[in-house]
Enzyme design. Sequence first.
Site, short mmCIF file in Angstrom:
data_model
loop_
_atom_site.label_atom_id
_atom_site.label_comp_id
_atom_site.label_asym_id
_atom_site.label_seq_id
_atom_site.Cartn_x
_atom_site.Cartn_y
_atom_site.Cartn_z
N LYS A 241 0.78 -0.90 -0.10
CA LYS A 241 -0.32 -0.04 0.16
C LYS A 241 0.96 1.56 0.11
CE LYS A 241 -4.15 -1.50 2.88
NZ LYS A 241 -4.91 -1.61 1.37
N ARG A 315 -10.88 -11.13 1.85
CA ARG A 315 -11.10 -12.24 1.91
C ARG A 315 -11.03 -13.65 1.38
NH1 ARG A 315 -11.99 -9.11 -3.83
NH2 ARG A 315 -12.12 -7.10 -2.93
N1 BES Z 1 -8.19 -3.25 4.30
C1 BES Z 1 -8.33 -2.98 2.96
C2 BES Z 1 -9.69 -2.50 2.74
C3 BES Z 1 -9.79 -0.70 3.12
C4 BES Z 1 -8.85 -0.04 2.44
C5 BES Z 1 -9.82 -0.38 3.74
C6 BES Z 1 -8.88 1.67 2.98
C7 BES Z 1 -11.10 1.10 3.93
C8 BES Z 1 -9.81 1.83 4.02
C9 BES Z 1 -8.33 -4.34 1.55
O1 BES Z 1 -7.54 -4.99 2.48
C10 BES Z 1 -7.80 -3.68 0.68
O2 BES Z 1 -6.29 -3.33 0.73
N2 BES Z 1 -8.20 -3.56 -0.32
C11 BES Z 1 -8.07 -3.18 -1.76
C12 BES Z 1 -8.45 -4.57 -2.52
C13 BES Z 1 -8.27 -4.33 -3.51
C14 BES Z 1 -6.65 -4.54 -3.99
C15 BES Z 1 -8.56 -5.33 -4.75
C16 BES Z 1 -9.38 -1.97 -1.84
O3 BES Z 1 -9.48 -2.16 -1.49
O4 BES Z 1 -7.89 -1.04 -2.29
ZN ZN Z 2 -5.52 -5.38 2.26
#
Ligand code: BES
Ligand code: ZN
Length: 459
Positions: A241, A315
């Site tokens: 990230k 997930r």
């Molecule tokens: N924990 C994050 C989701 C998230 C990000 C929740 C920011 C609240 C605020 C999750 O694990 C994630 O990173 N999801 C990605 C999925 C993508 C890689 C398909 C997302 O939502 O960008």
């Molecule tokens: Zn994530």
Amino acid sequence: MNLNPCENILIQSGIDQPQQIKCIRQADLDENIQTLTEIQSNWVTQNQFSAKKQSYIRIPNNANQDIIWLGIGAGSVLDLRDSSAWLSQQLAIGIYAFDTAEDHFELGLGWALGQYQFDRYLSERKEKNQLVINDEIRPKITEIGNGLFLARDLINTPTNDMGPSHLSEVVQAVASQYEAEFTEILDQELLDKGYRTIYTVGMAADNRPRLLELKWGNDDAPKVTLVGKGVCFDTGGLDIKPGAGMLIMKKDMGGAAHALALATMVMSAKLNINLRVLLPAVENSISSNAFRPGDVIKTYKGTTVEIGNTDAEGRLILCDALALGGEDKPDLMIDFATLTGAARVAMGADVVPFFTDDEDLASGLAEHSAAVSDPLWRLPLYKGYESQLKSTIADLNNISSSPFGGAITAGLFLKNFVPEKTTWAHIDLYGWNQSDKATCHKGGQSMAIHAVFSYLASL
Ligand code: BES
Ligand code: ZN
Ligand code: ZN
């Protein structure tokens, strides 16, 4: 972690005379002014007190205590909660009580929320303003308030003190407080028992992955299983990230925090429910043994998943927990997760989307959400998007091939692991408040569980 923080805020009447607060609706202001002496009514008008939401006035009252009037606008649930929370922060530290026909539950809950502060790391802790609440209502507020505080505390605690092992300790403390049964499947044991997605996401971290379980209640009661995403920190893994996004990722165990907090509400209210809580707890870390984009994992259910992105880890850990949760045929299964950024794009931070194919559950959740002013909104598990989760070398990919509708495709991914006959809802919450509000400082925020608790209590 204090499991009964409201005890220090909402108190029984004691020896001290609490200062009385009267609630004034805007529409009733003139009528109330007429009950005052001339000097007092001049005071109110000269100070331009309008009884709008979140306003108050102290009215001098001869030798007696000042009269405190709290403006509550139109007097809706949120007007009461917000105004009470706000007032608790305006008044000097003391002991107060409401002298009003308005709803003491909402006023008490608002007051408690207004007094919440995450002060674990502060050298100087603020004293709490206390509110006297009668014995009939106090337990009803504290069973909810304590739960909401627990979710916030868990989310606010940084990962160096809230890794998978620490989360496990809190679940154990909750289990012992409510005489529930606790079990933990730790590290290598996850692999031995087939929970490979949970192991794989958490395997790069020193603080080892685990699946926490709590069981409570009567075997004959309706079986309700709560599942919560416990990613104690989400670096994104190798598909790392950016810094700004990672900054608040201590909150990525918010789903587990909410499931556990809801469990405490259910247990303290002694609902007639056979409760099971499943919390996969991991850290999505980076190391030479971290899982990689392109890896294929065999899930607990037996199907395979190709890793399109290691940042879609929630997930993955949920899919094994949901498959396990479905095995003993619960009457209802609900998962909570800080699952997607896309849910925030669609709904903003405060409105929480839920997904279910069960119409009764959908209308029940919507109804209770409105009744307790805890915003939930249904989004569809639209079948037309299922094909976006195809993989060429495995049964599923963990990310969608499309950049759109990410909250829905995440929900569809999870649906693959829930037995078809199981009544199930998936709740994608933010668990965070971006700026100070009367009822919650910037930081961990509890959402959706007041509504779900109200729904469960109605079953
Ligand atoms: N924990 C994050 C989701 C998230 C990000 C929740 C920011 C609240 C605020 C999750 O694990 C994630 O990173 N999801 C990605 C999925 C993508 C890689 C398909 C997302 O939502 O960008
Ligand atoms: Zn994530
Ligand atoms: Zn995550």
